[in-house]
Design a protein around this motif. Structure first.
Motif, PDB file in Angstrom:
ATOM      1  N   GLY A  70       5.988  -1.764   0.819  1.00  0.00           N
ATOM      2  CA  GLY A  70       6.776  -1.752   1.968  1.00  0.00           C
ATOM      3  C   GLY A  70       7.155  -0.186   2.511  1.00  0.00           C
ATOM      4  N   LEU A  71       7.453   0.438   1.220  1.00  0.00           N
ATOM      5  CA  LEU A  71       7.797   2.020   1.725  1.00  0.00           C
ATOM      6  C   LEU A  71       6.420   2.670   2.257  1.00  0.00           C
ATOM      7  CD1 LEU A  71       9.778   2.817  -1.383  1.00  0.00           C
ATOM      8  CD2 LEU A  71      10.556   2.725   0.897  1.00  0.00           C
ATOM      9  N   VAL A  72       5.037   2.454   1.984  1.00  0.00           N
ATOM     10  CA  VAL A  72       4.059   2.883   2.512  1.00  0.00           C
ATOM     11  C   VAL A  72       4.129   2.535   4.036  1.00  0.00           C
ATOM     12  CG1 VAL A  72       1.511   2.807   2.435  1.00  0.00           C
ATOM     13  CG2 VAL A  72       2.690   2.916   0.458  1.00  0.00           C
ATOM     14  N   GLY A  73       4.395   1.379   4.429  1.00  0.00           N
ATOM     15  CA  GLY A  73       4.635   1.130   5.813  1.00  0.00           C
ATOM     16  C   GLY A  73       5.592   1.826   6.641  1.00  0.00           C
ATOM     17  N   LYS A  74       6.745   2.249   5.873  1.00  0.00           N
ATOM     18  CA  LYS A  74       7.421   3.194   6.527  1.00  0.00           C
ATOM     19  C   LYS A  74       6.919   4.735   6.621  1.00  0.00           C
ATOM     20  CE  LYS A  74      12.023   0.921   5.034  1.00  0.00           C
ATOM     21  NZ  LYS A  74      13.270   1.128   4.333  1.00  0.00           N
ATOM     22  N   LEU A  75       5.955   4.943   5.667  1.00  0.00           N
ATOM     23  CA  LEU A  75       5.418   6.392   5.804  1.00  0.00           C
ATOM     24  C   LEU A  75       4.146   6.306   6.871  1.00  0.00           C
ATOM     25  CD1 LEU A  75       4.869   9.235   4.813  1.00  0.00           C
ATOM     26  CD2 LEU A  75       3.299   7.974   2.891  1.00  0.00           C
ATOM     27  N   PHE A  76       3.640   5.276   7.075  1.00  0.00           N
ATOM     28  CA  PHE A  76       2.531   5.114   7.960  1.00  0.00           C
ATOM     29  C   PHE A  76       3.300   5.147   9.489  1.00  0.00           C
ATOM     30  CE2 PHE A  76      -0.250   1.928   5.726  1.00  0.00           C
ATOM     31  CZ  PHE A  76      -0.993   3.187   5.014  1.00  0.00           C
ATOM     32  N   GLU A  77       4.710   4.791   9.594  1.00  0.00           N
ATOM     33  CA  GLU A  77       5.233   4.783  10.783  1.00  0.00           C
ATOM     34  C   GLU A  77       5.509   6.204  11.228  1.00  0.00           C
ATOM     35  OE1 GLU A  77       8.856   2.512  10.509  1.00  0.00           O
ATOM     36  OE2 GLU A  77       7.739   0.777  10.375  1.00  0.00           O
ATOM     37  N   LYS A  78       5.769   7.131  10.462  1.00  0.00           N
ATOM     38  CA  LYS A  78       6.190   8.608  10.572  1.00  0.00           C
ATOM     39  C   LYS A  78       4.745   9.708  10.506  1.00  0.00           C
ATOM     40  CE  LYS A  78       8.834  10.687   7.768  1.00  0.00           C
ATOM     41  NZ  LYS A  78       9.955  11.153   6.904  1.00  0.00           N
ATOM     42  N   SER A  79       3.543   9.083  10.359  1.00  0.00           N
ATOM     43  CA  SER A  79       2.553   9.755  10.133  1.00  0.00           C
ATOM     44  C   SER A  79       1.735   9.766  11.504  1.00  0.00           C
ATOM     45  CB  SER A  79       1.493   9.127   9.044  1.00  0.00           C
ATOM     46  OG  SER A  79       2.056   8.864   7.882  1.00  0.00           O
ATOM     47  N   PRO A  80       1.374  10.903  11.713  1.00  0.00           N
ATOM     48  CA  PRO A  80       0.456  11.272  13.017  1.00  0.00           C
ATOM     49  C   PRO A  80      -1.039  10.510  12.726  1.00  0.00           C
ATOM     50  CG  PRO A  80       1.055  13.218  12.312  1.00  0.00           C
ATOM     51  CD  PRO A  80       1.425  12.265  10.994  1.00  0.00           C
ATOM     52  N   PRO A  81      -1.883  10.161  13.913  1.00  0.00           N
ATOM     53  CA  PRO A  81      -2.914   9.275  13.681  1.00  0.00           C
ATOM     54  C   PRO A  81      -4.012  10.261  12.990  1.00  0.00           C
ATOM     55  CG  PRO A  81      -2.086   9.213  16.132  1.00  0.00           C
ATOM     56  CD  PRO A  81      -1.507  10.281  15.441  1.00  0.00           C
ATOM     57  N   ASN A  82      -3.898  11.420  12.863  1.00  0.00           N
ATOM     58  CA  ASN A  82      -4.966  12.156  12.448  1.00  0.00           C
ATOM     59  C   ASN A  82      -4.520  12.465  10.698  1.00  0.00           C
ATOM     60  OD1 ASN A  82      -2.987  13.987  13.070  1.00  0.00           O
ATOM     61  ND2 ASN A  82      -4.316  15.798  12.639  1.00  0.00           N
ATOM     62  N   THR A  83      -4.046  11.486  10.117  1.00  0.00           N
ATOM     63  CA  THR A  83      -3.640  11.409   8.571  1.00  0.00           C
ATOM     64  C   THR A  83      -4.468  10.502   7.981  1.00  0.00           C
ATOM     65  OG1 THR A  83      -1.175  11.705   9.532  1.00  0.00           O
ATOM     66  CG2 THR A  83      -1.536  11.118   7.018  1.00  0.00           C
ATOM     67  N   TRP A  84      -4.972  11.177   6.637  1.00  0.00           N
ATOM     68  CA  TRP A  84      -6.088  10.546   6.049  1.00  0.00           C
ATOM     69  C   TRP A  84      -5.061  10.102   4.687  1.00  0.00           C
ATOM     70  CZ3 TRP A  84     -11.006   9.607   6.657  1.00  0.00           C
ATOM     71  CH2 TRP A  84     -12.009   9.126   5.438  1.00  0.00           C
ATOM     72  N   PHE A  85      -5.172   8.960   4.460  1.00  0.00           N
ATOM     73  CA  PHE A  85      -4.578   8.353   3.216  1.00  0.00           C
ATOM     74  C   PHE A  85      -5.335   7.969   1.909  1.00  0.00           C
ATOM     75  CE2 PHE A  85      -1.613   7.556   6.595  1.00  0.00           C
ATOM     76  CZ  PHE A  85      -0.594   7.801   6.064  1.00  0.00           C
ATOM     77  N   ILE A  86      -5.134   8.404   0.648  1.00  0.00           N
ATOM     78  CA  ILE A  86      -5.584   8.042  -0.521  1.00  0.00           C
ATOM     79  C   ILE A  86      -4.591   7.104  -1.196  1.00  0.00           C
ATOM     80  CG2 ILE A  86      -6.858   8.746  -2.639  1.00  0.00           C
ATOM     81  CD1 ILE A  86      -7.670  11.119  -1.118  1.00  0.00           C
ATOM     82  N   VAL A  87      -4.991   5.992  -1.638  1.00  0.00           N
ATOM     83  CA  VAL A  87      -3.912   5.136  -2.433  1.00  0.00           C
ATOM     84  C   VAL A  87      -4.836   4.725  -3.800  1.00  0.00           C
ATOM     85  CG1 VAL A  87      -2.298   3.217  -2.655  1.00  0.00           C
ATOM     86  CG2 VAL A  87      -2.699   4.318  -0.312  1.00  0.00           C
ATOM     87  N   THR A  88      -4.236   5.290  -4.958  1.00  0.00           N
ATOM     88  CA  THR A  88      -4.847   4.877  -6.167  1.00  0.00           C
ATOM     89  C   THR A  88      -3.809   4.813  -7.180  1.00  0.00           C
ATOM     90  OG1 THR A  88      -6.802   5.463  -7.560  1.00  0.00           O
ATOM     91  CG2 THR A  88      -5.710   7.201  -6.896  1.00  0.00           C
ATOM     92  N   ALA A  89      -4.435   4.804  -8.712  1.00  0.00           N
ATOM     93  CA  ALA A  89      -3.598   5.038  -9.737  1.00  0.00           C
ATOM     94  C   ALA A  89      -4.193   5.771 -10.732  1.00  0.00           C
ATOM     95  CB  ALA A  89      -3.509   3.461 -10.351  1.00  0.00           C
ATOM     96  N   ASP A  90      -3.382   6.386 -11.654  1.00  0.00           N
ATOM     97  CA  ASP A  90      -3.926   7.318 -12.711  1.00  0.00           C
ATOM     98  C   ASP A  90      -4.612   6.883 -13.838  1.00  0.00           C
ATOM     99  OD1 ASP A  90      -1.580   6.243 -13.450  1.00  0.00           O
ATOM    100  OD2 ASP A  90      -0.885   8.430 -14.180  1.00  0.00           O
ATOM    101  N   HIS A  91      -4.097   5.550 -13.961  1.00  0.00           N
ATOM    102  CA  HIS A  91      -4.759   4.663 -15.209  1.00  0.00           C
ATOM    103  C   HIS A  91      -4.150   3.307 -15.200  1.00  0.00           C
ATOM    104  CE1 HIS A  91      -0.894   5.177 -17.187  1.00  0.00           C
ATOM    105  NE2 HIS A  91      -0.962   6.371 -17.217  1.00  0.00           N
ATOM    106  N   GLY A  92      -4.569   2.528 -15.999  1.00  0.00           N
ATOM    107  CA  GLY A  92      -4.130   1.086 -15.961  1.00  0.00           C
ATOM    108  C   GLY A  92      -3.154   0.912 -17.108  1.00  0.00           C
TER     109      GLY A  92
END
Length: 274
Positions: free
Chosen positions: A222-244
């Motif tokens: 949900g917060l990523v959605g808010k971040l998307f709203e304020k990000s310009p079109p030329n924004t590259w996103f990486i979403v991952t985790a550091d470990h399980g």
């Protein structure tokens, strides 16, 4: 040179199947998450790999490691949006924030885990490096993020919401004192001893904690959605985790000195919004 903004989101301790079980309509806009593997089973060494510019790997067969690493660095051409990048640009420091700074980026890290505090080597070469005042403050990070027109931005974000205790509180929770707790405690109590006693939790408690991590992924989405709203079109996103994380499989709980597949499996998705 019109470079992409880059936002690198690390969900601390988020195992792959927890991410897949969660409803993530916002992150799904980047594409389908892959099952990848962390280079380490706990926060600090995994994040050091990220600051080198490397991602969780797919455990490829029949290849030399050196070829995998080389191709990994070349992928920064697409992420940054320029062909003016080679492996030699990362030498000798092997520091992604330094490479990006030389290209004109402002580099900012916002982290949740005390083991990643600004006095560690991981903080090197960032223009701004901040340990958030709250373990679960991705919302505060989103509020602080800005994208000025005159300067490409690199944001490196370590999120604590998916780390134990998964935004829970209360007397009924089992007490876990891993390295994060030990680091904080050692600064206050010189007589602190780390217990080697075996800790066992009821299956119902473990199922509840695993379900709660899934809920935390949905909260983050949900917060990523808010971040998307304020990000310009030329924004590259990486979403991952550091470990399980382990929730009782084969007698394991948590992460750290554990060599178990679920401790290394992580989600991975990257790209621009679709």
């Amino acid at each position: 040179m019109n470079l992409n903004h880059i936002v690198f989101i690390v969900m601390d301790s988020c195992r792959y199947d927890a991410f897949v079980a969660a409803k993530t309509p916002h992150i799904d806009r980047l594409g389908e998450a892959e099952r990848r593997f962390s280079y380490a089973s706990w926060t600090a060494p995994s994040h050091y790999v990220f600051t080198m510019g490397m991602m969780p790997h797919s455990s490829p067969r029949d290849v030399f490691a050196s070829e995998v690493y080389k191709s990994e660095y070349l992928q920064w051409k697409d992420r940054i949006g320029t062909d003016a990048i080679e492996f030699k640009n990362f030498l000798p420091e092997l520091s992604l924030p330094k490479v990006l700074s030389k290209l004109g980026y402002r580099t900012t890290a916002k982290v949740s885990m005390p083991v990643l505090n600004k006095y560690t080597l991981i903080s090197q070469h960032f223009d701004e490096y901040k340990l958030m005042d709250n373990h679960n403050n991705f919302a505060g990070m989103v509020e602080e993020i800005e994208f000025p027109d005159d300067e490409p931005q690199y944001y490196f974000l370590n999120l604590g919401e998916t780390h134990y205790p998964y935004m829970l509180s209360g007397e009924n929770l089992p007490h876990i004192s891993g390295v994060h707790g030990a680091v904080k405690g050692l600064g206050k109590d010189p007589n602190l001893a780390v217990s080697g006693e075996k800790q066992v939790f009821e299956p119902e408690m473990l199922k509840m904690l695993q379900a709660q991590q899934i809920k935390c992924v949905e909260y983050i989405d949900g917060l990523v959605g808010k971040l998307f709203e304020k990000s310009p079109p030329n924004t590259w996103f990486i979403v991952t985790a550091d470990h399980g994380e382990l929730f009782g499989e084969e007698g394991y709980f948590g992460h750290g000195p554990i060599m178990h597949e679920k401790c290394f499996e992580v989600p991975y998705v990257e790209g621009r919004l679709k």
